[in-house]
Design a protein around this motif. Structure first.
Motif, PDB file in Angstrom:
ATOM      1  N   MET A 123      -6.822   1.625  -8.650  1.00  0.00           N
ATOM      2  CA  MET A 123      -7.940   0.698  -8.774  1.00  0.00           C
ATOM      3  C   MET A 123      -7.552  -0.543  -9.580  1.00  0.00           C
ATOM      4  O   MET A 123      -7.919  -1.652  -9.217  1.00  0.00           O
ATOM      5  CB  MET A 123      -9.102   1.428  -9.445  1.00  0.00           C
ATOM      6  N   ALA A 124      -6.775  -0.340 -10.643  1.00  0.00           N
ATOM      7  CA  ALA A 124      -6.327  -1.465 -11.468  1.00  0.00           C
ATOM      8  C   ALA A 124      -5.436  -2.391 -10.669  1.00  0.00           C
ATOM      9  O   ALA A 124      -5.472  -3.611 -10.853  1.00  0.00           O
ATOM     10  CB  ALA A 124      -5.597  -0.940 -12.698  1.00  0.00           C
ATOM     11  N   ALA A 125      -4.632  -1.815  -9.773  1.00  0.00           N
ATOM     12  CA  ALA A 125      -3.747  -2.635  -8.956  1.00  0.00           C
ATOM     13  C   ALA A 125      -4.559  -3.551  -8.035  1.00  0.00           C
ATOM     14  O   ALA A 125      -4.216  -4.723  -7.851  1.00  0.00           O
ATOM     15  CB  ALA A 125      -2.817  -1.751  -8.145  1.00  0.00           C
ATOM     16  N   ILE A 126      -5.626  -3.043  -7.453  1.00  0.00           N
ATOM     17  CA  ILE A 126      -6.483  -3.841  -6.569  1.00  0.00           C
ATOM     18  C   ILE A 126      -7.148  -4.963  -7.368  1.00  0.00           C
ATOM     19  O   ILE A 126      -7.248  -6.094  -6.905  1.00  0.00           O
ATOM     20  CB  ILE A 126      -7.542  -2.960  -5.869  1.00  0.00           C
ATOM     21  N   ALA A 127      -7.585  -4.636  -8.584  1.00  0.00           N
ATOM     22  CA  ALA A 127      -8.197  -5.656  -9.443  1.00  0.00           C
ATOM     23  C   ALA A 127      -7.180  -6.747  -9.763  1.00  0.00           C
ATOM     24  O   ALA A 127      -7.509  -7.944  -9.763  1.00  0.00           O
ATOM     25  CB  ALA A 127      -8.725  -5.020 -10.727  1.00  0.00           C
ATOM     26  N   GLY A 128      -5.942  -6.369 -10.019  1.00  0.00           N
ATOM     27  CA  GLY A 128      -4.894  -7.346 -10.295  1.00  0.00           C
ATOM     28  C   GLY A 128      -4.641  -8.249  -9.100  1.00  0.00           C
ATOM     29  O   GLY A 128      -4.448  -9.460  -9.245  1.00  0.00           O
ATOM     30  N   ILE A 129      -4.651  -7.652  -7.924  1.00  0.00           N
ATOM     31  CA  ILE A 129      -4.463  -8.442  -6.703  1.00  0.00           C
ATOM     32  C   ILE A 129      -5.623  -9.427  -6.544  1.00  0.00           C
ATOM     33  O   ILE A 129      -5.425 -10.605  -6.243  1.00  0.00           O
ATOM     34  CB  ILE A 129      -4.348  -7.518  -5.476  1.00  0.00           C
ATOM     35  N   ALA A 155      -0.084 -11.452  -3.423  1.00  0.00           N
ATOM     36  CA  ALA A 155      -1.050 -10.378  -3.198  1.00  0.00           C
ATOM     37  C   ALA A 155      -0.499  -9.364  -2.196  1.00  0.00           C
ATOM     38  O   ALA A 155      -0.611  -8.141  -2.404  1.00  0.00           O
ATOM     39  CB  ALA A 155      -2.371 -10.949  -2.689  1.00  0.00           C
ATOM     40  N   PHE A 156       0.105  -9.851  -1.131  1.00  0.00           N
ATOM     41  CA  PHE A 156       0.687  -8.949  -0.141  1.00  0.00           C
ATOM     42  C   PHE A 156       1.796  -8.108  -0.772  1.00  0.00           C
ATOM     43  O   PHE A 156       1.874  -6.888  -0.536  1.00  0.00           O
ATOM     44  CB  PHE A 156       1.231  -9.743   1.050  1.00  0.00           C
ATOM     45  N   SER A 157       2.616  -8.752  -1.571  1.00  0.00           N
ATOM     46  CA  SER A 157       3.716  -8.032  -2.221  1.00  0.00           C
ATOM     47  C   SER A 157       3.174  -6.954  -3.156  1.00  0.00           C
ATOM     48  O   SER A 157       3.659  -5.812  -3.171  1.00  0.00           O
ATOM     49  CB  SER A 157       4.597  -9.023  -2.988  1.00  0.00           C
ATOM     50  N   GLN A 158       2.168  -7.302  -3.939  1.00  0.00           N
ATOM     51  CA  GLN A 158       1.582  -6.317  -4.854  1.00  0.00           C
ATOM     52  C   GLN A 158       0.921  -5.185  -4.073  1.00  0.00           C
ATOM     53  O   GLN A 158       1.045  -4.009  -4.437  1.00  0.00           O
ATOM     54  CB  GLN A 158       0.560  -6.995  -5.781  1.00  0.00           C
ATOM     55  N   TYR A 159       0.225  -5.531  -2.997  1.00  0.00           N
ATOM     56  CA  TYR A 159      -0.412  -4.506  -2.183  1.00  0.00           C
ATOM     57  C   TYR A 159       0.644  -3.580  -1.591  1.00  0.00           C
ATOM     58  O   TYR A 159       0.480  -2.356  -1.579  1.00  0.00           O
ATOM     59  CB  TYR A 159      -1.239  -5.162  -1.063  1.00  0.00           C
ATOM     60  N   HIS A 160       1.727  -4.146  -1.124  1.00  0.00           N
ATOM     61  CA  HIS A 160       2.805  -3.350  -0.545  1.00  0.00           C
ATOM     62  C   HIS A 160       3.400  -2.409  -1.604  1.00  0.00           C
ATOM     63  O   HIS A 160       3.684  -1.243  -1.319  1.00  0.00           O
ATOM     64  CB  HIS A 160       3.887  -4.263   0.039  1.00  0.00           C
ATOM     65  N   TYR A 210       3.934   2.971  -3.587  1.00  0.00           N
ATOM     66  CA  TYR A 210       3.872   3.883  -4.729  1.00  0.00           C
ATOM     67  C   TYR A 210       2.982   5.083  -4.418  1.00  0.00           C
ATOM     68  O   TYR A 210       3.300   6.209  -4.740  1.00  0.00           O
ATOM     69  CB  TYR A 210       3.344   3.123  -5.969  1.00  0.00           C
ATOM     70  N   LYS A 211       1.828   4.818  -3.750  1.00  0.00           N
ATOM     71  CA  LYS A 211       0.887   5.902  -3.432  1.00  0.00           C
ATOM     72  C   LYS A 211       1.446   6.844  -2.365  1.00  0.00           C
ATOM     73  O   LYS A 211       1.120   8.019  -2.354  1.00  0.00           O
ATOM     74  CB  LYS A 211      -0.455   5.331  -2.946  1.00  0.00           C
ATOM     75  N   THR A 212       2.248   6.318  -1.448  1.00  0.00           N
ATOM     76  CA  THR A 212       2.739   7.153  -0.351  1.00  0.00           C
ATOM     77  C   THR A 212       4.103   7.755  -0.634  1.00  0.00           C
ATOM     78  O   THR A 212       4.595   8.572   0.145  1.00  0.00           O
ATOM     79  CB  THR A 212       2.819   6.352   0.962  1.00  0.00           C
ATOM     80  N   SER A 213       4.727   7.397  -1.723  1.00  0.00           N
ATOM     81  CA  SER A 213       6.047   7.966  -2.000  1.00  0.00           C
ATOM     82  C   SER A 213       5.896   9.389  -2.563  1.00  0.00           C
ATOM     83  O   SER A 213       4.952   9.670  -3.310  1.00  0.00           O
ATOM     84  CB  SER A 213       6.837   7.083  -2.960  1.00  0.00           C
ATOM     85  N   PRO A 214       6.830  10.266  -2.195  1.00  0.00           N
ATOM     86  CA  PRO A 214       6.764  11.635  -2.700  1.00  0.00           C
ATOM     87  C   PRO A 214       7.037  11.656  -4.200  1.00  0.00           C
ATOM     88  O   PRO A 214       7.893  10.981  -4.711  1.00  0.00           O
ATOM     89  CB  PRO A 214       7.846  12.378  -1.944  1.00  0.00           C
ATOM     90  N   GLY A 215       6.322  12.386  -4.854  1.00  0.00           N
ATOM     91  CA  GLY A 215       6.680  12.440  -6.245  1.00  0.00           C
ATOM     92  C   GLY A 215       5.759  13.138  -7.042  1.00  0.00           C
ATOM     93  O   GLY A 215       5.293  13.531  -7.868  1.00  0.00           O
TER      94      GLY A 215
END
Length: 163
Positions: free
Chosen positions: A1-7, A148-153, A158-163
């Motif tokens: 959520m913080a990432a979206i706010a930053g974008i 914004a696109f770079s941050q979204y990417h 990050y969300k889809t990477s295994p970990g």
């Protein structure tokens, strides 16, 4: 959520910056137009001053011709003889007046032309600055969208990477 706010904040910042660039360009164009108007008024003033100088010269020459005629008449010289030196002197005085009038007109016209060129430069400079402001605004928007696109990417990766 913080990432979206930053974008979102980044996009808003880019929009504000772009708007400021465009407004600055428009303001500089208005200043150029105002300065051009002042230069045009100066051109008209130069021509008016030239006409006034011409009128003053002609008035002075009329007085000089009158004084010359009075002087000749006072010495008993005939003023009606077309072949006399009086006619030659009057013609010479009028010729010099005409040369001075031409010089006054030329100088006033040259001064007015200079002011008109200055006015044109102000107008062109204002237009160029407005275009630059718009280009900067466009660049800011594109840069903001790219960030914004770079941050979204990055968030998506990050969300889809295994970990």
């Amino acid at each position: 959520m913080a990432a979206i706010a930053g974008i979102a904040i980044g996009l808003i910042g880019a929009g504000v910056s772009a708007s400021g660039s465009a407004k600055q360009g428009r303001k500089l164009k208005r200043i150029g137009a105002f300065n051009a108007g002042v230069a045009e008024k100066q051109a008209e003033d130069a021509l008016t001053r030239g006409r006034e100088a011409e009128d003053q010269l002609r008035s002075g020459v009329r007085k000089l011709l009158g004084s010359q005629r009075a002087g000749f008449a006072g010495q008993g010289v005939s003023l009606t003889d077309k072949d006399s030196s009086v006619t030659d002197i009057e013609e010479s005085t009028i010729t010099m007046q005409d040369q001075d009038v031409d010089r006054i007109r030329f100088n006033a016209g040259r001064e007015a032309w200079g002011y008109r060129m200055q006015a044109q430069n102000y107008r062109m400079g204002g237009s160029a600055q407005a275009q630059q402001g718009n280009a900067e605004a466009g660049g800011t928007i594109l840069g903001g969208l790219g960030n914004a696109f770079s941050q979204y990417h990055q968030v998506k990766t990050y969300k889809t990477s295994p970990g």
